[in-house]
Design a protein around this motif. Structure first.
Motif, mmCIF file in Angstrom:
data_model
loop_
_atom_site.group_PDB
_atom_site.id
_atom_site.type_symbol
_atom_site.label_atom_id
_atom_site.label_comp_id
_atom_site.label_asym_id
_atom_site.label_seq_id
_atom_site.Cartn_x
_atom_site.Cartn_y
_atom_site.Cartn_z
ATOM 1 N N UNK A 87 30.877 29.894 44.364
ATOM 2 C CA UNK A 87 31.310 31.181 44.893
ATOM 3 C C UNK A 87 30.733 32.361 44.144
ATOM 4 N N UNK A 88 29.903 32.105 43.135
ATOM 5 C CA UNK A 88 29.288 33.181 42.362
ATOM 6 C C UNK A 88 30.125 33.668 41.199
ATOM 7 N N UNK A 89 31.209 32.950 40.908
ATOM 8 C CA UNK A 89 32.168 33.374 39.881
ATOM 9 C C UNK A 89 31.761 32.760 38.535
ATOM 10 N N UNK A 90 30.588 33.126 38.043
ATOM 11 C CA UNK A 90 30.027 32.408 36.894
ATOM 12 C C UNK A 90 30.408 32.993 35.541
ATOM 13 N N UNK A 91 30.682 34.256 35.499
ATOM 14 C CA UNK A 91 30.945 34.898 34.205
ATOM 15 C C UNK A 91 32.234 34.373 33.564
ATOM 16 N N UNK A 92 33.217 34.065 34.391
ATOM 17 C CA UNK A 92 34.522 33.645 33.887
ATOM 18 C C UNK A 92 34.889 32.232 34.339
ATOM 19 N N UNK A 93 33.890 31.447 34.768
ATOM 20 C CA UNK A 93 34.216 30.179 35.412
ATOM 21 C C UNK A 93 34.937 29.183 34.509
ATOM 22 N N UNK A 94 34.510 29.050 33.265
ATOM 23 C CA UNK A 94 35.108 28.041 32.395
ATOM 24 C C UNK A 94 36.549 28.401 32.036
ATOM 25 N N UNK A 95 36.756 29.653 31.631
ATOM 26 C CA UNK A 95 38.119 30.085 31.301
ATOM 27 C C UNK A 95 39.025 29.993 32.524
ATOM 28 N N UNK A 96 38.516 30.412 33.678
ATOM 29 C CA UNK A 96 39.334 30.421 34.888
ATOM 30 C C UNK A 96 39.650 29.010 35.354
ATOM 31 N N UNK A 97 38.723 28.084 35.194
ATOM 32 C CA UNK A 97 38.994 26.693 35.538
ATOM 33 C C UNK A 97 40.182 26.165 34.733
ATOM 34 N N UNK A 98 40.198 26.488 33.456
ATOM 35 C CA UNK A 98 41.314 26.068 32.600
ATOM 36 C C UNK A 98 42.614 26.716 33.057
ATOM 37 N N UNK A 131 58.281 36.396 36.676
ATOM 38 C CA UNK A 131 58.015 34.968 36.798
ATOM 39 C C UNK A 131 56.552 34.694 37.158
ATOM 40 N N UNK A 132 55.974 35.534 37.991
ATOM 41 C CA UNK A 132 54.555 35.374 38.318
ATOM 42 C C UNK A 132 53.692 35.486 37.064
ATOM 43 N N UNK A 133 54.086 36.362 36.149
ATOM 44 C CA UNK A 133 53.296 36.574 34.933
ATOM 45 C C UNK A 133 53.362 35.392 33.970
ATOM 46 N N UNK A 134 54.221 34.431 34.245
ATOM 47 C CA UNK A 134 54.233 33.209 33.441
ATOM 48 C C UNK A 134 53.067 32.286 33.808
ATOM 49 N N UNK A 135 52.464 32.532 34.967
ATOM 50 C CA UNK A 135 51.355 31.697 35.423
ATOM 51 C C UNK A 135 50.088 32.089 34.664
ATOM 52 N N UNK A 136 49.374 31.146 34.040
ATOM 53 C CA UNK A 136 48.138 31.473 33.334
ATOM 54 C C UNK A 136 47.160 32.222 34.240
ATOM 55 N N UNK A 137 46.630 33.330 33.726
ATOM 56 C CA UNK A 137 45.682 34.135 34.492
ATOM 57 C C UNK A 137 46.318 35.243 35.295
ATOM 58 N N UNK A 138 47.660 35.257 35.371
ATOM 59 C CA UNK A 138 48.366 36.312 36.099
ATOM 60 C C UNK A 138 49.024 37.245 35.088
ATOM 61 N N UNK A 139 48.482 38.459 34.995
ATOM 62 C CA UNK A 139 49.109 39.497 34.189
ATOM 63 C C UNK A 139 49.721 40.527 35.112
ATOM 64 N N UNK A 140 49.959 41.740 34.617
ATOM 65 C CA UNK A 140 50.520 42.783 35.475
ATOM 66 C C UNK A 140 49.660 43.053 36.712
ATOM 67 N N UNK A 141 48.339 43.064 36.536
ATOM 68 C CA UNK A 141 47.449 43.318 37.674
ATOM 69 C C UNK A 141 47.545 42.196 38.700
#
Length: 216
Positions: A87-98, A131-141
């Motif tokens: 999908x072209x998401x290469x800059x953050x792919x490894x961290x985001x996969x985790x 509760x959503x912010x407990x999910x990894x990768x989900x902050x205020x934004x």
């Protein structure tokens, strides 16, 4: 006769009123799979990366079979990386996969893969955000992104127009109050209005185009 603000709101919907979920091919309804897909999209949109790339990466993940928490958790780290890269998401792919793997495990352990259980536990929008912010990768934004779109199927969130959407409203000359903005469109169009306002907040040329359409 429509007011100037109603005309601007209609121009926003006509020009830019497609939700990010719709762009990612998510047919949003209050059921586990589409809500989970919206959560994944919210993780991807949270990074400092173009929205179109985040949307393409979400589509690639779903096309690869990672459409719900169980399939996301069962996928290997490399399979998630490969789909993100497609999908072209290469800059953050490894961290985001985790993050996606850990987030899927959390969803299964705490909510059995069903975000409606999070909603039931929360009993209100502010707690939903927490509760959503407990999910990894989900902050205020990310929580804002999710709830802007989920308000279409979670009525208790309406009107959900966060700071980014309100910045867009100010840019095109609309009121910067969620309640005032909500009066300009039908309830069903609030997610589309929110998405359009975010787009004009991020793109001055888009804002100019909306004003021209409204004036035309």
């Amino acid at each position: 006769m429509s007011s100037k603000n109603e005309t601007l709101a209609r121009a926003l919907l006509d020009e830019l009123g497609r939700t990010y979920a719709a762009e990612a091919g998510i047919r949003l309804k209050d059921s586990p799979q589409p809500l989970y897909q919206l959560l994944v999209l919210s993780v991807l949109l949270s990074a400092r990366i173009r929205a179109d790339i985040a949307v393409a990466a979400a589509r690639a993940l779903f096309d690869a079979g990672m459409k719900d928490a169980r399939h996301m958790a069962d996928a290997t780290w490399q399979q998630r990386v490969d789909a993100l890269g497609e999908g072209g998401y290469r800059r953050y792919d490894e961290r985001t996969s985790t993050q996606l793997g850990k987030g899927a495990e959390l969803m299964l352990e705490k909510y059995r893969g069903d975000l409606r259980r999070l909603r039931d536990d929360a009993d209100g929008t502010e707690r939903e955000k927490a509760l959503l912010r407990e999910v990894p990768g989900i902050g205020p934004t990310g929580a804002d992104i999710f709830l802007r779109e989920a308000q279409g199927v979670w009525p208790e969130c309406r009107p959900y127009l966060d700071a980014k959407a309100l910045a867009g409203a100010e840019r095109v000359g609309l009121p910067s109050s969620p309640s005032a903005l909500a009066k300009l469109v039908e309830e069903k169009d609030l997610p589309r209005l929110a998405a359009a306002l975010v787009r004009v907040a991020l793109d001055k040329k888009a804002a100019d185009r909306v004003r021209e359409t409204a004036a035309g």
